[in-house]
Design a protein around this motif. Sequence first.
Motif, PDB file in Angstrom:
ATOM      1  N   ARG A 212     -46.736  82.866 -59.352  1.00 24.83           N
ATOM      2  CA  ARG A 212     -47.805  81.887 -59.493  1.00 24.83           C
ATOM      3  C   ARG A 212     -48.411  81.510 -58.145  1.00 24.83           C
TER       4      ARG A 212
ATOM      5  N   THR B  43     -49.843  72.718 -55.565  1.00 22.82           N
ATOM      6  CA  THR B  43     -50.704  73.654 -56.291  1.00 22.82           C
ATOM      7  C   THR B  43     -50.015  74.171 -57.540  1.00 22.82           C
ATOM      8  N   LEU B  44     -48.724  74.467 -57.407  1.00 21.80           N
ATOM      9  CA  LEU B  44     -47.960  74.927 -58.570  1.00 21.80           C
ATOM     10  C   LEU B  44     -47.871  73.832 -59.624  1.00 21.80           C
TER      11      LEU B  44
ATOM     12  N   ASN C 145     -50.074  71.482 -60.174  1.00 24.48           N
ATOM     13  CA  ASN C 145     -51.383  71.351 -60.825  1.00 24.48           C
ATOM     14  C   ASN C 145     -51.635  72.481 -61.824  1.00 24.48           C
ATOM     15  N   SER C 146     -51.119  73.671 -61.531  1.00 24.31           N
ATOM     16  CA  SER C 146     -51.307  74.802 -62.444  1.00 24.31           C
ATOM     17  C   SER C 146     -50.379  74.729 -63.646  1.00 24.31           C
ATOM     18  N   GLU C 147     -49.289  73.965 -63.512  1.00 24.91           N
ATOM     19  CA  GLU C 147     -48.333  73.808 -64.614  1.00 24.91           C
ATOM     20  C   GLU C 147     -48.321  72.348 -65.037  1.00 24.91           C
TER      21      GLU C 147
END
Length: 293
Positions: free
Chosen positions: A80, A246-247, A249-251
């Motif tokens: 990711r 960032t991870l 926000n993506s999850e």
Amino acid sequence: MTVTLPKPAPPQGHPLSPRNLWSAALSSYVAIVVVVLIVALPLLWMVLSSFKSPAELITTTPTLFPESFAPTNYVEAAKRIPLVRLFFNSVLVTVIGAGIKVLLAIMTAYALVYVKFPFKNVIFAGILVTLMVPPQVSMLPNFLLISQLGGVNTYWGIILPGLGTGFGTFLLRQQFLSIPKSLTEAAEIDGAGHWRRLWQIVVPVSAPTIATVALVSIVFEWNDYLWPLIIITDPSMMTLPVGLNTLRNSEASALGYPLLMAGSVAIIVPVLIVFVALQRYIIAGLTQGAVKD
């Protein structure tokens, strides 16, 4: 023939009586165990959760150990976000930033103690004032300056604004003041200049304090989040704390919790290793310069 009589047991009110010894042991060790559990249990839960599947975490009957210790979440987190690249960025920024910061603190503290120049006390007072100013106050001026110099998305742009350390300079100055003057005076009589006195006498004697300043600097550089977030826009130049955000926000759903746990472990474990390597210097370093001879 001599007869050795057994020593009488101390009375119950005596400091060495079994009752007092047990009460002292319980009052001290119970508190230590409680504090260790408060600190260690969340870390243990985080490490174990990094190996669990989402179904094992999102359940009404949670278990301590995962069904499998396969590093699936670490592999998925690396897919990711560029985890290896972010780890390299954090290591590079931490090593260079903390190294220069400790070096500047050593040389500044030495000058404040052993070099005679005008307004020395005024300069030291100014260094102490920096400890009272929140770092967020300087974010905008630093960003304007670094961006105008072309430091956006560069390593030196991340490192440069944080090179000054008022805490390290203050702690090392107090330590250098506690060193007996006879050591440096003897070296001066032998013809040693400031450079030799610094690296051959002052630094070896102050190794525990320097290790403490290094540890504090390493932890600060490694965990710094706000400034790299502001100055970096290229994903390949991000550090681990920014990449973990960032991870996150993506999850956005709860299904990403195991991946977040894996990313958190990747951030915390290196700092714990450094702490274990330097922990024997911490107490000595914080107390070594507390009393001036």
